[in-house]
Design a protein around this motif. Structure first.
Motif, PDB file in Angstrom:
ATOM      1  N   ALA A   1      12.828   1.180  15.368  1.00 48.41           N
ATOM      2  CA  ALA A   1      14.258   1.002  15.100  1.00 48.41           C
ATOM      3  C   ALA A   1      14.956   2.346  14.991  1.00 48.41           C
ATOM      4  O   ALA A   1      16.106   2.513  15.433  1.00 48.41           O
TER       5      ALA A   1
ATOM      6  N   TYR B   1      12.711  -2.397   8.749  1.00 48.15           N
ATOM      7  CA  TYR B   1      12.682  -1.744  10.062  1.00 48.15           C
ATOM      8  C   TYR B   1      11.501  -0.793  10.139  1.00 48.15           C
ATOM      9  O   TYR B   1      11.071  -0.212   9.132  1.00 48.15           O
TER      10      TYR B   1
ATOM     11  N   GLU C   1      14.103  -5.676  14.321  1.00 40.92           N
ATOM     12  CA  GLU C   1      13.728  -5.842  12.918  1.00 40.92           C
ATOM     13  C   GLU C   1      12.249  -6.178  12.810  1.00 40.92           C
ATOM     14  O   GLU C   1      11.692  -6.868  13.678  1.00 40.92           O
TER      15      GLU C   1
END
Length: 315
Positions: free
Chosen positions: A49, A45, A34
């Motif tokens: 990610a 994100y 995160e």
């Protein structure tokens, strides 16, 4: 990455082609990195990610459990990524291959078992159902191996026992047929019976108390059976020669006596009177096929060769 330029959980899900629930699931398990949270505390994100989520989906497409996915991703740093692929990922995939192989073997066995029950006469179905139902899928040969360990003479070296058991227990076919299923189910039932008490149907050599060396006998018999196998595969009639000499020598050496014509006559008589487990060897032969003669078939062939030789000499 600044929070105002990061993606929301919904935006990441849309870019990855998954649901928000999926992204939240992997985030809650610490698998997705995160960025800074929004002023309202919402998850944000970055591109890393999305890359991570694609790797996760690829691993899950191989049916890897989430704990294994976590193991792979745990070392996925910039410097350790290649090591992970070479070590952890390789090990995880190898484990899954074994699992899938076992599942396929179980499915092939169940398919053949169902075919057996479908094709048999109604009067046979109940009996065969009980036989097949007592066998796991994929089947285990543990009961058969235990049968041989109980049946062999006591106090034999572990290495000799292991070698005899390995040769006596038939290998299961990779592509079982209904006939294979029935043969193994009957073999499993036969070897699962209790062997406690009495002489357990053992040959006279097992019951010799003094001066008998069973390890010498079984090591010699294994060699004799191997020598007899080519003749069995070729369909040759039992005859004298190296295999028979090795066979008789194993019995003579185990008793500490010489191989003489007189000994061969006595041995022929003893072997003729020995208890037999022909039912076992017939079933084992059905599983092994004609290209792999069983030890029982080799033993019978050598006994017939010995009987023929003794008979000719007595003329």
């Amino acid at each position: 990455m600044p929070a105002d330029s990061a993606w929301s959980i919904g935006e990441l899900a849309e870019r990855a082609g998954v649901t928000v629930k999926t992204v939240r699931f992997y985030s809650d398990r610490g698998l997705l990195p995160e960025g800074a949270r929004s002023t309202g505390g919402h998850r944000r994100y970055g591109p890393e990610a999305l890359d991570r989520l694609r790797v996760i989906r690829s691993l899950r497409a191989l049916d890897l459990p989430v704990p294994d996915v976590s193991r792979v991703l745990a070392g996925d740093g910039e410097e350790a990524a290649q090591d992970v692929l070479d070590d952890v990922l390789e090990g995880v995939i190898a484990g899954r291959l074994r699992d899938v192989g076992s599942q396929l073997a179980a499915l092939r066995w169940r398919q053949a078992a169902l075919q057996l029950l479908q094709d048999c006469a109604p009067a046979e179905r109940a009996e065969r159902l009980l036989l097949v139902g007592a066998v796991s899928a994929p089947p285990s040969t543990d009961a058969t191996a235990r049968f041989w360990r109980r049946w062999l003479p006591p106090r034999m070296p572990a290495g000799v026992v292991a070698a005899v058991v390995d040769e006596a227990v038939p290998q299961l076919p990779d592509e079982p047929t209904p006939a294979h299923v029935l043969a193994f189910a009957r073999l499993h039932a036969f070897t699962s019976r209790s062997c406690d008490g009495g002489d357990r149907g053992q040959p006279a050599a097992h019951r010799t108390e003094e001066g008998f060396r069973p390890a010498v006998l079984y090591e010699g018999l294994r060699e004799a059976y191997a020598l007899a196998s080519p003749g069995l595969r070729a369909g040759r009639a039992p005859h004298g020669g190296e295999a028979l000499d090795c066979f008789v020598s194993a019995y003579a050496a185990s008793r500490g006596v010489r191989d003489t014509p007189s000994f061969r006559r006595r041995l022929s008589a003893v072997l003729a009177a020995d208890p037999r487990i022909d039912h076992y060897w017939r079933l084992a032969a059905e599983l092994a096929g004609p290209s792999r003669p069983t030890a029982g078939a080799a033993h019978d062939w050598l006994c017939a060769a010995l009987d023929g030789q003794v008979a000719r000499r007595s003329l």
